[in-house]
Design a protein around this motif. Structure first.
Motif, PDB file in Angstrom:
ATOM      1  N   MET A   1      -7.030   7.459  -9.901  1.00 24.06           N
ATOM      2  CA  MET A   1      -6.205   8.391 -10.663  1.00 24.06           C
ATOM      3  C   MET A   1      -5.430   9.333  -9.741  1.00 24.06           C
ATOM      4  N   SER A   2      -5.492   9.086  -8.442  1.00 18.94           N
ATOM      5  CA  SER A   2      -4.773   9.958  -7.531  1.00 18.94           C
ATOM      6  C   SER A   2      -3.340   9.469  -7.310  1.00 18.94           C
ATOM      7  N   ILE A   3      -3.073   8.257  -7.652  1.00 21.46           N
ATOM      8  CA  ILE A   3      -1.731   7.687  -7.506  1.00 21.46           C
ATOM      9  C   ILE A   3      -1.370   7.008  -8.822  1.00 21.46           C
ATOM     10  N   PRO A   4      -0.128   7.179  -9.293  1.00 27.19           N
ATOM     11  CA  PRO A   4       0.248   6.484 -10.536  1.00 27.19           C
ATOM     12  C   PRO A   4       0.029   4.974 -10.386  1.00 27.19           C
ATOM     13  N   ARG A   5      -0.534   4.379 -11.408  1.00 20.95           N
ATOM     14  CA  ARG A   5      -0.894   2.962 -11.325  1.00 20.95           C
ATOM     15  C   ARG A   5       0.330   2.061 -11.161  1.00 20.95           C
ATOM     16  N   TYR A   6       1.479   2.583 -11.494  1.00 18.00           N
ATOM     17  CA  TYR A   6       2.682   1.744 -11.367  1.00 18.00           C
ATOM     18  C   TYR A   6       3.313   1.874  -9.981  1.00 18.00           C
ATOM     19  N   THR A   7       2.584   2.414  -9.048  1.00 19.06           N
ATOM     20  CA  THR A   7       3.073   2.555  -7.667  1.00 19.06           C
ATOM     21  C   THR A   7       2.740   1.306  -6.854  1.00 19.06           C
ATOM     22  N   GLY A   8       3.703   0.816  -6.112  1.00 19.26           N
ATOM     23  CA  GLY A   8       3.435  -0.253  -5.147  1.00 19.26           C
ATOM     24  C   GLY A   8       3.789  -1.636  -5.615  1.00 19.26           C
ATOM     25  N   VAL A   9       3.778  -2.565  -4.673  1.00 18.61           N
ATOM     26  CA  VAL A   9       4.044  -3.967  -4.954  1.00 18.61           C
ATOM     27  C   VAL A   9       3.000  -4.474  -5.945  1.00 18.61           C
ATOM     28  N   ARG A  10       3.460  -5.275  -6.908  1.00 23.04           N
ATOM     29  CA  ARG A  10       2.571  -5.692  -7.994  1.00 23.04           C
ATOM     30  C   ARG A  10       1.621  -6.819  -7.580  1.00 23.04           C
ATOM     31  N   THR A  11       0.343  -6.480  -7.480  1.00 17.08           N
ATOM     32  CA  THR A  11      -0.698  -7.489  -7.376  1.00 17.08           C
ATOM     33  C   THR A  11      -1.536  -7.410  -8.648  1.00 17.08           C
ATOM     34  N   PHE A  12      -2.382  -8.398  -8.865  1.00 10.11           N
ATOM     35  CA  PHE A  12      -3.208  -8.370 -10.075  1.00 10.11           C
ATOM     36  C   PHE A  12      -4.136  -7.162 -10.029  1.00 10.11           C
ATOM     37  N   ALA A  13      -4.050  -6.331 -11.041  1.00  6.92           N
ATOM     38  CA  ALA A  13      -4.933  -5.167 -11.198  1.00  6.92           C
ATOM     39  C   ALA A  13      -4.973  -4.289  -9.947  1.00  6.92           C
ATOM     40  N   ARG A  14      -3.885  -4.287  -9.200  1.00  5.16           N
ATOM     41  CA  ARG A  14      -3.769  -3.487  -7.985  1.00  5.16           C
ATOM     42  C   ARG A  14      -4.785  -3.910  -6.915  1.00  5.16           C
TER      43      ARG A  14
END
Lengths: 306, 306, 306, 306, 306, 306
Positions: free
Chosen positions: A1-14
């Motif tokens: 919860m420290s970084i928005p989940r929509y941040t970064g290159v998309r991998t499965f479930a981050r």
């Protein structure tokens, strides 16, 4: 919860994206292939969409009380190479691509791709197991036709090919969810004649998860078994983004409960196939549902691995 | 399976397109009319969309074990001529257009179009039968209002007009599925006062197919009867492409089971109306569902014709 | 029926738009705010879309036999002012904006907006009641997290803030419908530790409206109580237009029956939140469903006010 | 800038909604009617969509250096009443509805609705002016056909009806932008034979705003004149939401410059018609463009009123 | 104008659907094939969508003053049979399917399908002409690559295959409109080395229709020639529904003028390819544009046939 | 061409995803932030969509004859961390996040995100340069307003904040493309009073790339300079997916030619902002266009680095 989940290159479930398999329990693997589709194409973009739709998946699964992503070492393995326009060659590439994953002892969760890809999966599993594998299938279609327009490697034919090749064990397989108009009465009879057990969609809805679970367990026994989930087993309102939709399918909560009813079975691998994003809703609900199905598969793996 | 199903000019279920009626058991007929819509228009494109959505329909219906397209001689009759902007004239054109079909002994399966078109259908059926016909209606609305903004030929009024004209037999009719806010308590009472029997949506879901079937059979008796299916009886998630959607409708499998429960009744004709493609999902799920409803109607015809 | 319902500037259910509150029983009020969304934004356009989706709402509610718009004096109060980019300030603006409505004795039916807005609502209600208020919540999430990325005013945190501020009475609150993956097992436990009662989604579906109603009534007692309805409690097929969709939610008819089961409870206020129109279907089914939920809230008010 | 522009009930450009006309310079008026559409319906929702698409319109127009909303007293008058399904009656209602606006000396900017509504507008203008009025038309079609399927009041026929009724002055009218396949060579010749001057689309693009402005001014002279803007004069990529799109239309900046070239002409009224929201883009670009066209019309009024 | 144009089963421009070729000048023929697409699939539904998008096409073409549908005997020949998943076999089927059309002296206007289908067309034309044929190509890509992932029959390779097979005459061919990133500088040089002349997109826009027409005529001379129009030569705003869109393409009016500039050249056949409906706009603007391109091709045929 | 381009986890143009900066010439970096949007949100998903839309970008740029991806060492750096709901804190995070990239001598190409993010970029660039930096801006808005609803960190205010902070050099900056209604005549004058040079949209179209290039070069001189490209400078038909669309913008080929006219200027960094995917077309044309703009920026870098 420290970084928005929509941040970064998309991998499965981050999850981390790597092809290093040491100590890996499960690997999520895309197979972006849709040449073998008989109606609406687009499943080549299934892996991309499912990864995008998995953004909100969090580690803990309250319905089964398992810390899925905390208790397992899971990675996003990326996509396997396939050859658009050549289903036969692609099946070989898939089998080859999965071999190192199985050799490493990881459980592959394959994101399709059209259903023809399951043939390559079954070859890899049978090779790794040293024997044909059972298949627990949830699907609107039995996919045991012989050929389409003269093509033998097609998304309606993989289980017949698998029987012919001796990589599937029909007597340890259970197909459920079939519905919709057929070419002839013989269509389902042919599947049964090959040795598969079939539970049609209306019956599946009627018997519920308890009976379903019992019938699966009775069927698969102790042998090696994999699960294949064709998203078209779900009603098109919930899964419009698919290649050959059939009306009046399962509701998502019905399907998820069926999956959860199989807790304890040690599946060697899984797939969720036939997600065709060009036909999905603006909210990408099909992809999001497929991501949750894959998450349930990881939860089954977590339970099975203790 | 020798030719991709998406090959060729779109007719219903890939049936031959002809207006020759010799030996024809059932004729699928479009009525592309939507002038009489009180909210969202677009049903004029309903027949085109339903034909497109029927591409995957195959001959054999496993849930009722009938070779629908093999046991019946079915054709796609094309569309009837109507007059946009003139509902009254269109009703006359529809009645006129259906007469030769009924004269030939074929069962029409009409693809709407807004629900105002049923008035023309009922005129044709009553003329052919020589008496008023019963109506088995599945619909979110009873469509027995008197007029809208002074217009008497509108999609909320056809059954009142039909009563006034003596072409419907309310005492042999059963309306089911009504739900959603009304203008006043009297709205449904008026329908009952005309002689119709009504089962509201919540009750319909509660009683199930067994009771529904019994009540229909008790109601329609041996007289001539037709069935009208307004797609808005289905929940908008499954049928967003419609003119006056109401939340919380039937699920598709509930509706299909209700239809199948009527096997054995010899309907003189059918329609499926209010498919408005501009509001449909990208996957055209409403049109595909309507195509399946029409297919169930053909199956009922196949059963009735033995 | 003398004028097409789609005529004129869009107010909720074609109600008069006014900020005059004399004699008003209930006021529909928009709060177009979505800064506090953790995933998909767009709820700032929720009030516009819900008003558009309310066009077909008619006065009489047949399922509960109440002339909702005839027996109540209801107005569309317009939208409250908020500050995009500043959730903390907006909460204060919402509390301030609602005060005159509550002072006038009108029941506010708030159209969100993301769920962070409920904090401002609870402040206003607690101030008007002179005590903390109970909350009957239908939602896929408990929204009792502490903070997101260091932000304390967020759509996943309002009920924790409300506890801290003493504006909610957890012991008279019942949260139901929670489902989907969590960060940790503690997520729901934390909510319970604050004093809230929780019914998870699967259990809610299982117990049905009778038990639900009893548990709510037992919980809320005689104290002041409000209801908050997060549209994501509904399955995404029916409510795709929302910020943090979770698969396998309630079906609309299940949710409406739950609402109707609460007839007789005198709610001080209501909201329906998290409608994000950019992700809605082409037919705007989410907005239409939210409009119907608001209509049910007005019906509950009509029943409670006699 | 103190309140988010998306706050509040949607009126055109956030103008006050009133039917009080004292001191009003211009009134934006919706006519939500689309019965007379020959292809894609939906323009009944044009006024709602254009209002929604006008949210970002701010007072000052830098391209013409006019404080449009500051120098004029403009109101949103709401919608006129029409009768769906009855174009002839609706034309009468429109004429009747506009009369008080013209009597009050306000310039109406009508938001359609299909193009049939212009007949009612012309009747009102001719009555107020005491003589036939000239029409400056930008449109892909000349709309001078005689009838469609026997219907004389249709969106392809209003200017022929207006000639027959003596409410338009063809000799002071200029039609520009016509393009696309026709029924026969005579189609445009007929319009010319009625006395209209026509500039086809390719020629219009070639001559540019300078020549266009001169030809308009030479044509309209000093008599009363109105402007009608059919959104289909624009290319479908920019204006997909329309009833009868024709490929290869004007680009928006070309059209806006044509409008601005007419500064100084004192138009008695304006309309922008044929916006069909069900076919618009997800970003509502057609509606937004139509709102800007209406804004240019207000700017022309501001310039003309000094 | 006596029947609404949206009435009846969808054929191209409401033409009769027949495979009888006696006296036929031109035949519109669908080739619903998209196996050979390297990015976005869906062109298999191109023929259906283009037929749907052709509904408004009327007989007379005012820009070229030709009664296109009145002066030619044109039919909708339906679709050719192809084999999904097998581009090589499909090329043979296309060549075989076109042979009787060419034998009958009719000019085929082929509606694709992905661009791989042109190989089958060229084989048929070369066989009928007894010599290789020139190609006038408008396309964002030169399609002269050697293979993709080992596949030689692909939508980026047909013109190289055609050179190898001796069915195209590069020295009488002109390719124009190429733009967008390439694999290497050699990509276009390879095409030139095969003997093709290339005009890149920016140059094409700069030179205009006069020079273009001259260069085409100088190039094709008196030999047999066909025209191929890949819809991706158009900017994606106007033609979003295509397989490999490239930004910054031609505007539709630029492209139509280029086509019209070729009046007098007697093309032996035409195609318009790469229309992928799943990616089209809600208003189906790509399909509508493609229908108009086909209409221009019929107009060129009408002019050439006198 | 040995693997389908749609294979694998989505990075920009299939570049390697790494935060290792040794030897890197340029880094593509996402900033998924949209809290500061005054109208339509969604730009938080801009980086994901632009990466998806970059799939077809190949190494060689024929219009400028540069092997962009071959001559430069480019990486996909992933996304910077920001704080939804807190624009002020996010600006600081962006500045902090970019510092190591600039320290390593790499040119950042930032994918937004709303335009408020440029403030953080300018802080980082000014810190790295040791002086304020010039800005070459293409945008429909000058973004020099003071505050919105009391919020000073907003997407309409970054350049005023940058002036106040001394991180931008207005005298070496050129803003071009402004259009659309304003609050007051002073809006643009304020920007000029701060020292910026402005070229409004109509003038920009008129002067063309030659004059534009000269004016930019004259303006920026030899000092450090960055380029910011707001996608709303493009017409909404080509770029519907953006937060505050204005009609009648640049055409894509016009914009690309403007970018190419700047070849030789050594920009320290770039951004392309305001891509809001929820409003994009089904074909994702806005995202694809933005990906091409970023590709042009890489080409400018390749030219500048020799």
């Amino acid at each position: 919860m420290s970084i928005p989940r929509y941040t970064g290159v998309r991998t499965f479930a981050r999850l981390p994206h790597t092809t290093e398999l040491g100590g890996v329990d499960a690997a999520v693997i895309g197979v972006p292939f849709d040449t073998a589709t008989s109606f609406r194409p687009g499943a080549r973009f299934g892996p991309e969409a499912i990864r995008s739709g998995s953004t909100l998946l969090r580690p803990y699964h309250p319905a089964v009380s398992v810390d899925v992503l905390g208790s397992l070492n899971v990675v996003d393995y990326g996509d396997l190479v396939t050859t658009p326009g050549n289903a036969e060659r692609s099946a070989a590439q898939i089998a080859e691509g999965l071999a190192p994953v199985l050799d490493a002892g990881a459980v592959p969760v394959v994101l399709g791709g059209d259903h023809s890809i399951v043939l390559g999966e079954l070859r890899a599993h049978a090779a790794a197991a040293g024997e044909p594998v059972g298949v627990v299938l949830l699907d609107a279609h039995a996919d045991t036709w012989d050929e389409y327009y003269g093509e033998r490697y097609f998304h309606g034919t993989p289980f017949r090919r698998a029987v012919e090749e001796g990589v599937v064990a029909p007597e340890r397989s259970l197909f459920a969810g079939m519905r919709g108009p057929l070419y002839a009465e013989s269509d389902l009879e042919d599947a049964r004649a090959m040795g598969f057990e079939l539970i049609q969609g209306d019956e599946l809805r009627a018997i519920g998860p308890g009976d379903y679970s019992q019938r699966v367990r009775a069927r698969v026994g102790d042998g090696p078994v994999v699960m294949s989930f064709d998203i078209d087993v779900i009603d098109p309102a919930f899964a419009p983004g698919t290649g050959t939709p059939e009306v009046a399918g399962l509701l998502p909560h019905e399907a998820l409960v069926l999956l959860r009813s199989l807790a304890g079975i040690e599946f060697r691998g899984f797939d969720v196939v036939e997600v065709a994003p060009p036909y999905d809703s603006a909210a990408q609900t099909t992809a999001m549902l497929a991501a949750n199905v894959a998450y349930e598969m990881l939860a089954l793996t977590a339970v099975a691995r203790g």
